[in-house]
Design an enzyme around this catalytic site. Structure first.
Site, PDB file in Angstrom:
ATOM      1  N   GLN A 131       0.845  -1.196   0.000  1.00 42.69           N
ATOM      2  CA  GLN A 131       0.000   0.000   0.000  1.00 42.69           C
ATOM      3  C   GLN A 131       0.878   1.243   0.000  1.00 42.69           C
ATOM      4  OE1 GLN A 131      -2.473   0.590   3.589  1.00 42.69           O
ATOM      5  NE2 GLN A 131      -1.800   2.675   3.252  1.00 42.69           N
ATOM      6  N   SER A 134       1.735   6.786   2.355  1.00 43.58           N
ATOM      7  CA  SER A 134       2.543   7.778   3.084  1.00 43.58           C
ATOM      8  C   SER A 134       3.685   8.330   2.242  1.00 43.58           C
ATOM      9  CB  SER A 134       3.148   7.134   4.333  1.00 43.58           C
ATOM     10  OG  SER A 134       2.145   6.719   5.204  1.00 43.58           O
ATOM     11  N   SER A 166       5.478  -0.844   3.780  1.00 45.34           N
ATOM     12  CA  SER A 166       5.823  -2.165   4.302  1.00 45.34           C
ATOM     13  C   SER A 166       5.853  -3.173   3.169  1.00 45.34           C
ATOM     14  CB  SER A 166       4.774  -2.639   5.320  1.00 45.34           C
ATOM     15  OG  SER A 166       4.574  -1.672   6.302  1.00 45.34           O
ATOM     16  N   GLU A 249      -8.728  -1.553   7.165  1.00 40.85           N
ATOM     17  CA  GLU A 249      -7.676  -1.662   8.175  1.00 40.85           C
ATOM     18  C   GLU A 249      -8.291  -1.712   9.570  1.00 40.85           C
ATOM     19  OE1 GLU A 249      -5.017   1.721   8.465  1.00 40.85           O
ATOM     20  OE2 GLU A 249      -3.369   0.396   8.986  1.00 40.85           O
ATOM     21  N   GLU A 379      -1.267   9.951  18.594  1.00 41.05           N
ATOM     22  CA  GLU A 379      -1.983  11.220  18.551  1.00 41.05           C
ATOM     23  C   GLU A 379      -3.164  11.169  17.582  1.00 41.05           C
ATOM     24  OE1 GLU A 379       1.297  10.799  18.406  1.00 41.05           O
ATOM     25  OE2 GLU A 379       1.909  11.698  20.314  1.00 41.05           O
TER      26      GLU A 379
END
Lengths: 411, 375
Positions: A131, A134, A166, A249, A379
């Protein structure tokens, strides 16, 4: 109130158990160590063989319909399979992103021909997916990504850089989120594609982590050309497609309660084996208080997972309590391993074979910072709980009404 | 997997919540806080009529014969409402002790009156500011006469009977400790109000001078029985704490949505969001540990002591954090007498200490873990 299977669940568990006993070896205390020593290539080979066996039986994706190679089962059956498989020494960790996130997205947004071509090989472990979301400038704020896709006839040309991908180094395909219009607000100018990781112009470079491992990659796109038929969803609607991926996810249930490193049992073993200035650590009141604190976090998480499974077992959608898993487990792993190294005191920073428990605490201490960041930082997860569970108002966004190209940028 | 309350139990919980919203609003709690009475008599009467005090008492003693799970859901709602009634002392402590250790005659004599709501009971264990241990018990029970002072005793001024923890022999350690039932209206009993951080529950110092006392349980079993009663009470109290912690979070959330500062709702600031997300996580952890305690009680599981300690440690932490951060979220207003934040801050402290501080329960918990993971 009980922890028992229903009659149907017990029957399914027995069936799964019998199949696993016939096809795999029971897990022992040595399994984890043996796996850690194996090279990635060997582990991958073993994982592919196991995946093919599982898929032939329909166990690779319990909840998928039979037509696409699943078992047509319930989420609870999927949990039961996971529980039983965890008792056996079988390789995992190569197919979860592809089958859990990428392929469901592809299935929802592509043609029947592509589904026929790609789903089965992914299910059988013949092709691995990654995927590509990012970027260096788009982590928590993933919609701020800059990788460009520009139209050229029937093709698109992609340029830019992804990061934290990943498994990109052993993946065959990937789904990639790109910016196709920088002159509209950031969420509105995105488009999703899938592509072969072997396409000319794709350059995968492993990232060395602080714990010495390299689970993630940088992926560079240099004039990578892909046909429009590999677009997923409409042009400019990439964010909606990404939300489908991310929703899958979050549907992954049952994790979070362990398996990521040493926990209270190991801490008690260490406290028994460690001599403090006034006797064994296990007899020290301050140490005992810490053990109790960690224990209630571990158990609280375990029983929260049981509550989630109960909802699944009754055919209900799990409640929002399912969202707390990673926040609790990641912080606890870091705190617990920090405390364990302090128990070992002046020798607590020795790693490897010479360290107590073969350095398991030190190893996990260096992995824990990654766990608090990967898959949503502490966060971001707290924002999600605050906004979606507690219903607090969204944060004010400085970038809300600005075209992407006009956004202020720093590093 | 069926790790949840049944539909009937959830229905009971909903009914309890609605009942308390109507009959125990914050202003009813504040009436007791302001010293207008020692407890909410009207509410206590209604609770008796509803049969809540009868919940876990067997039918042969006038109870409803339901189990601990039904009591847990009621406890959660009493905690949410910060109810100013002697429920925990009467039901979790006195009734449970009599059910556990009482003779047939004692059960007959006391349980039906507890079930009907006629009788208020309590446990008199503490003798000042220190943890419970055989060494800390100085009250003596000899020849059916009790001497000594117990303080603080929860609902001590209003209770009809007390289960008193006393020294019954010179044997050292637990074997020298016994339990006795004492009529607090009888001769040789004097009571004096004790002020505490939570005036919404009555407390007293009780001095016994040759007061008549009937032994509860066989000689030498008193301390072990006391520990078992406290284990069970820890689970019920954990549900009160979980209810109170959720109510504190709900208050903080509501205020964070309504209050504006710097031109926006304060709930839109991450400083508030993350604080309340942490409270939510704590509350869920505590709830799940409390459920495990409930399961252990409902099945008489051998894990009960471990489950009870886990439930208590987790619930004490959750209610403490939720109550203090509720005040913090309210800012200066939260510190005023006028607002209700104080009700939870006070009750969290009471529930966190009344049957032993978390420090003591953590020690119990680890002792059980050690046994379980014997080397």
């Amino acid at each position: 109130m009980d922890f028992n299977d229903t009659k149907e669940e017990a029957a399914f568990r027995a069936e799964v158990r019998a199949w696993l006993e016939a096809n795999a070896q029971p897990r022992t205390e040595q399994s984890g160590f043996a796996r850690a020593r194996m090279s990635e290539a060997d582990a991958l080979k073993r994982a592919k063989e196991w995946q093919a066996k599982k898929a032939a039986k329909g166990y690779a994706r319990i909840t998928w319909p039979k037509e696409v190679g699943g078992l047509g089962g319930t989420p609870m059956q999927s949990v039961i399979y996971g529980q039983e498989e965890a008792k056996f020494d079988v390789p995992t960790g190569f197919f979860e992103i592809g089958l859990g996130m990428c392929i469901p997205t592809v299935m929802k947004f592509t043609t029947p021909e592509n589904i026929a071509r790609f789903v089965r090989p992914a299910l059988f472990g013949e092709e691995i997916w990654c995927q590509l979301f990012s970027e260096p400038a788009a982590g928590s704020d993933v919609a701020g990504l800059r990788t460009r896709a520009e139209r050229d006839g029937d093709d698109w040309v992609i340029n830019g850089q992804k990061v934290w991908t990943s498994g990109a180094h052993y993946s065959d395909y990937g789904i990639v989120l790109t910016r196709t219009d920088a002159n509209v607000a950031k969420h509105k100018g995105l488009t999703m594609f899938f592509l072969s990781m072997k396409s000319p112009g794709v350059d995968v470079r492993p990232i060395r982590q602080i714990n010495g491992g390299a689970n993630f990659n940088e992926v560079y796109f240099n004039n990578v050309r892909i046909p429009d038929s590999q677009r997923l969803g409409e042009v400019g609607k990439g964010w909606d497609v990404a939300l489908v991926t991310l929703m899958h996810e979050r549907l992954a249930v049952g994790g979070g309660a362990g398996g990521t490193g040493p926990d209270v049992r190991e801490l008690i073993a260490l406290a028994r084996a460690t001599e403090l200035e006034d006797g064994p650590a296990i007899r020290n009141a301050a140490v005992r208080e810490k053990i109790a604190d960690f224990h209630v976090r571990t158990q609280g998480l375990k029983y929260t997972t049981y509550r989630t499974m109960t909802a699944l077992s009754k055919g209900q959608v799990p409640g929002p309590e399912a969202s707390i898993g990673k926040i609790v487990s990641a912080v606890k792993l870091q705190d617990l391993t920090h405390f364990a190294t302090e128990l070992e005191d002046m020798g607590g920073y020795v790693v490897g074979d010479g360290a107590p428990q073969d350095g398991a605490f030190q190893q996990a201490y260096m992995w824990a910072p990654g766990l608090r960041i990967a898959g949503g930082t502490d966060e971001i997860l707290k924002n999600i709980i605050a906004e979606r569970v507690l219903g607090l108002p969204a944060d004010m966004r400085a970038d809300k009404d600005l075209p992407f190209a006009k956004l202020p940028t720093g590093r | 997997m069926n790790f949840d309350f049944s539909d009937d139990q959830k229905l009971l919980k909903d009914q309890a919540q609605k009942f308390l919203a109507e009959h125990c609003p914050p202003k009813a709690v504040r009436r007791i806080l302001d010293g207008e009475d020692t407890y909410d008599r009207a509410l206590w009467k209604r609770i008796g009529e509803m049969g809540w005090t009868a919940t876990a008492i067997p039918e042969e003693y006038g109870g409803l014969g339901l189990g601990p799970l039904e009591l847990c859901v009621i406890a959660e709602e009493l905690g949410r409402a910060v109810a100013p009634v002697p429920f925990s002392s009467t039901v979790y402590l006195a009734a449970e002790a009599i059910m556990l250790a009482g003779s047939g005659e004692q059960k007959k004599k006391y349980l039906s009156k507890i079930a009907s709501g006629e009788l208020i009971g309590t446990l008199a264990a503490a003798e000042g500011p220190q943890p419970l241990s055989p060494r800390a018990i100085h009250a003596t029970l000899k020849g059916g006469k009790l001497d000594g002072t117990k303080t603080p005793v929860i609902d001590g001024e209003i209770a009809d009977i007390a289960i008193v923890v006393a020294r019954t022999s010179d044997e050292p350690g637990e074997r020298g400790i016994g339990l006795a039932i004492v009529d607090l209206k009888g001769a040789g009993v004097s009571r004096k109000a004790v002020k505490t951080l939570d005036p919404t529950r009555n407390h007293a110092a009780i001095t016994f001078k040759g007061a008549a006392a009937e032994a509860l349980g066989a000689p030498g079993t008193g301390y072990a029985n006391l520990m078992r009663v406290l284990d069970r009470a820890a689970v019920f109290m954990a549900f009160e704490q979980v209810g109170g912690a959720d109510a504190s979070l709900a208050m903080a959330r509501q205020y964070a949505i309504e209050r504006y500062a710097f031109g926006r709702q304060i709930g839109s600031f991450q400083a508030i969001k993350h604080k309340l997300a942490d409270v939510y996580v704590n509350n869920q952890i505590a709830r799940s540990n409390a459920y495990f305690g409930a399961w252990a009680l409902s099945t008489n599981a051998p894990e009960t002591p471990e489950a009870a300690a886990g439930a208590r440690v987790s619930a004490c932490e959750a209610y403490h954090v939720a109550a203090k951060e509720n005040i913090q979220t309210h800012g200066g207003m939260g510190f005023t007498w006028e607002l209700d934040c104080q009700l939870h801050y006070r009750r969290a402290k009471l529930l966190g200490l009344a049957i032993g501080a978390p420090r003591v329960w953590k020690e119990k918990l680890v002792a059980h873990l050690e046994k379980k993971n014997a080397a």
